[in-house]
Motif scaffolding. Structure first.
Motif, PDB file in Angstrom:
ATOM      1  N   PRO A   1       0.817  -1.225   0.000  1.00 27.72           N
ATOM      2  CA  PRO A   1       0.000   0.000   0.000  1.00 27.72           C
ATOM      3  C   PRO A   1       0.841   1.262   0.000  1.00 27.72           C
ATOM      4  O   PRO A   1       1.816   1.385   0.753  1.00 27.72           O
ATOM      5  CB  PRO A   1      -0.822  -0.130   1.288  1.00 27.72           C
ATOM      6  N   GLY A   2       0.470   2.180  -0.901  1.00 27.05           N
ATOM      7  CA  GLY A   2       1.189   3.434  -1.000  1.00 27.05           C
ATOM      8  C   GLY A   2       2.451   3.363  -1.826  1.00 27.05           C
ATOM      9  O   GLY A   2       3.128   4.381  -2.039  1.00 27.05           O
ATOM     10  N   VAL A   3       2.783   2.166  -2.331  1.00 23.78           N
ATOM     11  CA  VAL A   3       4.015   1.992  -3.105  1.00 23.78           C
ATOM     12  C   VAL A   3       3.719   1.517  -4.526  1.00 23.78           C
ATOM     13  O   VAL A   3       4.132   2.144  -5.499  1.00 23.78           O
ATOM     14  CB  VAL A   3       4.974   0.995  -2.400  1.00 23.78           C
ATOM     15  N   ASN A   4       3.007   0.397  -4.650  1.00 24.16           N
ATOM     16  CA  ASN A   4       2.722  -0.136  -5.992  1.00 24.16           C
ATOM     17  C   ASN A   4       1.224  -0.270  -6.264  1.00 24.16           C
ATOM     18  O   ASN A   4       0.798  -1.118  -7.026  1.00 24.16           O
ATOM     19  CB  ASN A   4       3.426  -1.478  -6.208  1.00 24.16           C
ATOM     20  N   ASP A   5       0.430   0.623  -5.647  1.00 22.81           N
ATOM     21  CA  ASP A   5      -1.025   0.591  -5.837  1.00 22.81           C
ATOM     22  C   ASP A   5      -1.414   0.676  -7.311  1.00 22.81           C
ATOM     23  O   ASP A   5      -2.355  -0.003  -7.751  1.00 22.81           O
ATOM     24  CB  ASP A   5      -1.685   1.751  -5.084  1.00 22.81           C
ATOM     25  N   GLN A   6      -0.719   1.509  -8.073  1.00 27.71           N
ATOM     26  CA  GLN A   6      -1.063   1.691  -9.485  1.00 27.71           C
ATOM     27  C   GLN A   6      -0.531   0.563 -10.361  1.00 27.71           C
ATOM     28  O   GLN A   6      -0.956   0.415 -11.513  1.00 27.71           O
ATOM     29  CB  GLN A   6      -0.487   3.028  -9.981  1.00 27.71           C
ATOM     30  N   GLU A   7       0.370  -0.239  -9.819  1.00 29.41           N
ATOM     31  CA  GLU A   7       0.981  -1.317 -10.610  1.00 29.41           C
ATOM     32  C   GLU A   7       0.168  -2.612 -10.578  1.00 29.41           C
ATOM     33  O   GLU A   7       0.193  -3.385 -11.539  1.00 29.41           O
ATOM     34  CB  GLU A   7       2.402  -1.599 -10.104  1.00 29.41           C
ATOM     35  N   ILE A   8      -0.543  -2.855  -9.483  1.00 28.54           N
ATOM     36  CA  ILE A   8      -1.319  -4.094  -9.385  1.00 28.54           C
ATOM     37  C   ILE A   8      -2.365  -4.184 -10.498  1.00 28.54           C
ATOM     38  O   ILE A   8      -2.489  -5.239 -11.142  1.00 28.54           O
ATOM     39  CB  ILE A   8      -1.965  -4.244  -7.989  1.00 28.54           C
ATOM     40  N   PRO A   9      -3.137  -3.123 -10.784  1.00 29.00           N
ATOM     41  CA  PRO A   9      -4.064  -3.205 -11.923  1.00 29.00           C
ATOM     42  C   PRO A   9      -3.362  -3.509 -13.247  1.00 29.00           C
ATOM     43  O   PRO A   9      -3.909  -4.234 -14.096  1.00 29.00           O
ATOM     44  CB  PRO A   9      -4.723  -1.820 -11.947  1.00 29.00           C
ATOM     45  N   LYS A  10      -2.158  -2.991 -13.435  1.00 31.30           N
ATOM     46  CA  LYS A  10      -1.406  -3.276 -14.665  1.00 31.30           C
ATOM     47  C   LYS A  10      -1.040  -4.756 -14.741  1.00 31.30           C
ATOM     48  O   LYS A  10      -1.088  -5.370 -15.812  1.00 31.30           O
ATOM     49  CB  LYS A  10      -0.126  -2.428 -14.720  1.00 31.30           C
ATOM     50  N   ILE A  11      -0.677  -5.325 -13.597  1.00 38.44           N
ATOM     51  CA  ILE A  11      -0.322  -6.743 -13.559  1.00 38.44           C
ATOM     52  C   ILE A  11      -1.561  -7.599 -13.815  1.00 38.44           C
ATOM     53  O   ILE A  11      -1.490  -8.621 -14.516  1.00 38.44           O
ATOM     54  CB  ILE A  11       0.334  -7.096 -12.209  1.00 38.44           C
ATOM     55  N   ILE A  12      -2.702  -7.186 -13.262  1.00 36.70           N
ATOM     56  CA  ILE A  12      -3.946  -7.917 -13.513  1.00 36.70           C
ATOM     57  C   ILE A  12      -4.284  -7.897 -15.005  1.00 36.70           C
ATOM     58  O   ILE A  12      -4.657  -8.918 -15.595  1.00 36.70           O
ATOM     59  CB  ILE A  12      -5.102  -7.322 -12.690  1.00 36.70           C
ATOM     60  N   GLN A  13      -4.135  -6.734 -15.629  1.00 41.80           N
ATOM     61  CA  GLN A  13      -4.410  -6.625 -17.061  1.00 41.80           C
ATOM     62  C   GLN A  13      -3.447  -7.484 -17.876  1.00 41.80           C
ATOM     63  O   GLN A  13      -3.844  -8.150 -18.833  1.00 41.80           O
ATOM     64  CB  GLN A  13      -4.315  -5.162 -17.495  1.00 41.80           C
ATOM     65  N   TYR A  14      -2.188  -7.473 -17.492  1.00 41.63           N
ATOM     66  CA  TYR A  14      -1.176  -8.303 -18.164  1.00 41.63           C
ATOM     67  C   TYR A  14      -1.542  -9.783 -18.043  1.00 41.63           C
ATOM     68  O   TYR A  14      -1.443 -10.546 -19.013  1.00 41.63           O
ATOM     69  CB  TYR A  14       0.192  -8.030 -17.535  1.00 41.63           C
ATOM     70  N   ALA A  15      -1.988 -10.192 -16.850  1.00 41.17           N
ATOM     71  CA  ALA A  15      -2.386 -11.586 -16.640  1.00 41.17           C
ATOM     72  C   ALA A  15      -3.565 -11.954 -17.532  1.00 41.17           C
ATOM     73  O   ALA A  15      -3.609 -13.058 -18.105  1.00 41.17           O
ATOM     74  CB  ALA A  15      -2.749 -11.801 -15.178  1.00 41.17           C
ATOM     75  N   LYS A  16      -4.525 -11.051 -17.663  1.00 45.40           N
ATOM     76  CA  LYS A  16      -5.689 -11.315 -18.520  1.00 45.40           C
ATOM     77  C   LYS A  16      -5.262 -11.486 -19.978  1.00 45.40           C
ATOM     78  O   LYS A  16      -5.709 -12.402 -20.665  1.00 45.40           O
ATOM     79  CB  LYS A  16      -6.703 -10.175 -18.415  1.00 45.40           C
ATOM     80  N   GLU A  17      -4.373 -10.636 -20.425  1.00 47.94           N
ATOM     81  CA  GLU A  17      -3.937 -10.665 -21.826  1.00 47.94           C
ATOM     82  C   GLU A  17      -3.153 -11.919 -22.155  1.00 47.94           C
ATOM     83  O   GLU A  17      -3.231 -12.438 -23.280  1.00 47.94           O
ATOM     84  CB  GLU A  17      -3.095  -9.423 -22.133  1.00 47.94           C
ATOM     85  N   TYR A  18      -2.396 -12.435 -21.193  1.00 50.29           N
ATOM     86  CA  TYR A  18      -1.513 -13.572 -21.469  1.00 50.29           C
ATOM     87  C   TYR A  18      -1.993 -14.885 -20.842  1.00 50.29           C
ATOM     88  O   TYR A  18      -1.262 -15.875 -20.835  1.00 50.29           O
ATOM     89  CB  TYR A  18      -0.096 -13.248 -20.999  1.00 50.29           C
ATOM     90  N   GLY A  19      -3.220 -14.891 -20.337  1.00 45.52           N
ATOM     91  CA  GLY A  19      -3.793 -16.140 -19.852  1.00 45.52           C
ATOM     92  C   GLY A  19      -3.163 -16.670 -18.582  1.00 45.52           C
ATOM     93  O   GLY A  19      -3.100 -17.889 -18.376  1.00 45.52           O
ATOM     94  N   CYS A  20      -2.715 -15.778 -17.710  1.00 49.24           N
ATOM     95  CA  CYS A  20      -2.119 -16.186 -16.434  1.00 49.24           C
ATOM     96  C   CYS A  20      -3.148 -16.058 -15.318  1.00 49.24           C
ATOM     97  O   CYS A  20      -4.010 -15.173 -15.355  1.00 49.24           O
ATOM     98  CB  CYS A  20      -0.919 -15.308 -16.094  1.00 49.24           C
TER      99      CYS A  20
END
Length: 328
Positions: free
Chosen positions: A176-195
């Protein structure tokens, strides 16, 4: 200091190496405690920059396979082997031989592994849990606390194993307060690549490495945020033991009782500074505040015994045995 654990030293009893059984069909197999990066929030303060650990371990591969086979036989069929570590499993120089040997053990149904995806080796596992915490290259490198960490290399790792048909689970730690904006990017990446995903909660333990300025949230707030991300991206983010196929199975017998007084032989420097590892009843035991040497016998009282992980305080009664020679 790298200590090689060979036949003659039990592989059950400590967290830093060996085999951990929590009474389920999943066995944690830890061939090494070495790590090649130094994450700023590492829950075990691993890596070369550790201020708490001055000993690292590497287990003989043939011996490790032999001992795993014994425990799998106890549990029966449908066993999952999870190769994990307080370090980085891909740092183990015999990883390919270990995985191939595990595959040949009767009763092993599935092999999974944890990794920071910085070392690319060709191994035949069923699922890889990839631990990275930001898509932004600068922040990812800062969190890894390593100038050589590359998010592009992580992506290459993921793509290499996806091409082979290996399932990938991305396991970022939400700080929290460090990579809050990065977790949504990782979720999107996972969706795109089937992870699949297994988002982890940042914690600050007594012996962990604390990220500057980061404060853990409550479990209530953590799960409310997980639910918000699930709704925003339309993907399941809560992972249960049932979904993972984990269930109860025969447990490796515990050989010590809490509060029991026992005699042990000191064997190696411990994982934490000020500790030694001793052996007795075919188990390893972490001895706090021990000033004895390899080969000394000590009398101690058991403090912790849960899941065959044994911890004791320094010797309670002077032992009468003389020191015996033992090669470290």
């Amino acid at each position: 200091m790298l200590i090689r654990i060979e036949k003659g030293t039990p592989l059950v009893g400590v967290l830093a190496y060996g085999i951990i059984d929590r009474g389920t069909n999943l066995l944690q197999v830890r061939p090494t405690s070495v790590c090649n990066i130094n994450c700023t929030f590492c829950s075990v303060d691993g890596g070369s920059l550790s201020t708490k650990h001055n000993a690292f371990y590497e287990v003989d591969c043939a011996y490790l396979l032999q001992e795993v086979a014994k425990i799998v036989a106890l549990k029966g069929h449908g066993v999952e082997i999870n190769i994990d570590s307080v370090g980085e499993p891909f740092c183990y120089p015999h990883l390919e031989d270990l995985v191939n040997g595990l595959r040949n053990i009767s009763g092993v149904q599935r092999i999974t592994i944890q990794t920071n995806a910085t070392i690319l080796k060709d191994i035949e596992v069923d699922l890889i849990n990839v631990s990275f915490h930001a898509m932004d290259s600068t922040l990812a490198r800062e969190l890894a606390n390593s100038s050589c960490f590359s998010i592009d290399h992580v992506k290459k790792f993921v793509e290499t194993y996806r091409t082979k048909g290996v399932a990938i689970r991305l396991c970022p730690v939400w700080i929290p307060g460090v990579n809050d904006q990065e977790i949504p990017k990782i979720i999107q990446y996972a969706k795109e690549y089937g992870c699949s995903l297994g988002i982890q909660k940042y914690e600050a333990y007594k012996y962990s490495r604390k990220h500057s300025g980061a404060v853990p949230v409550t479990w209530w707030k953590f799960y409310r945020q997980i639910e918000a991300w699930e709704k925003a991206f339309g993907v399941p983010l809560k992972v249960t033991a049932k979904e993972l196929g984990i269930h109860r199975a025969p447990r490796v017998p515990e050989v010590f009782r809490s509060g029991e007084r026992v005699q042990l032989e000191v064997r190696y420097p411990g994982w934490f500074q000020g500790q030694m590892i001793a052996v007795g009843r075919d188990r390893c035991v972490s001895v706090k505040g021990c000033e004895k040497h390899a080969g000394d016998f000590i009398n101690v009282r058991m403090l912790e015994t849960k899941n065959n992980i044994y911890v004791v305080a320094q010797q309670m009664i002077p032992a009468k045995h003389n020191r015996v020679s033992h090669h470290v």
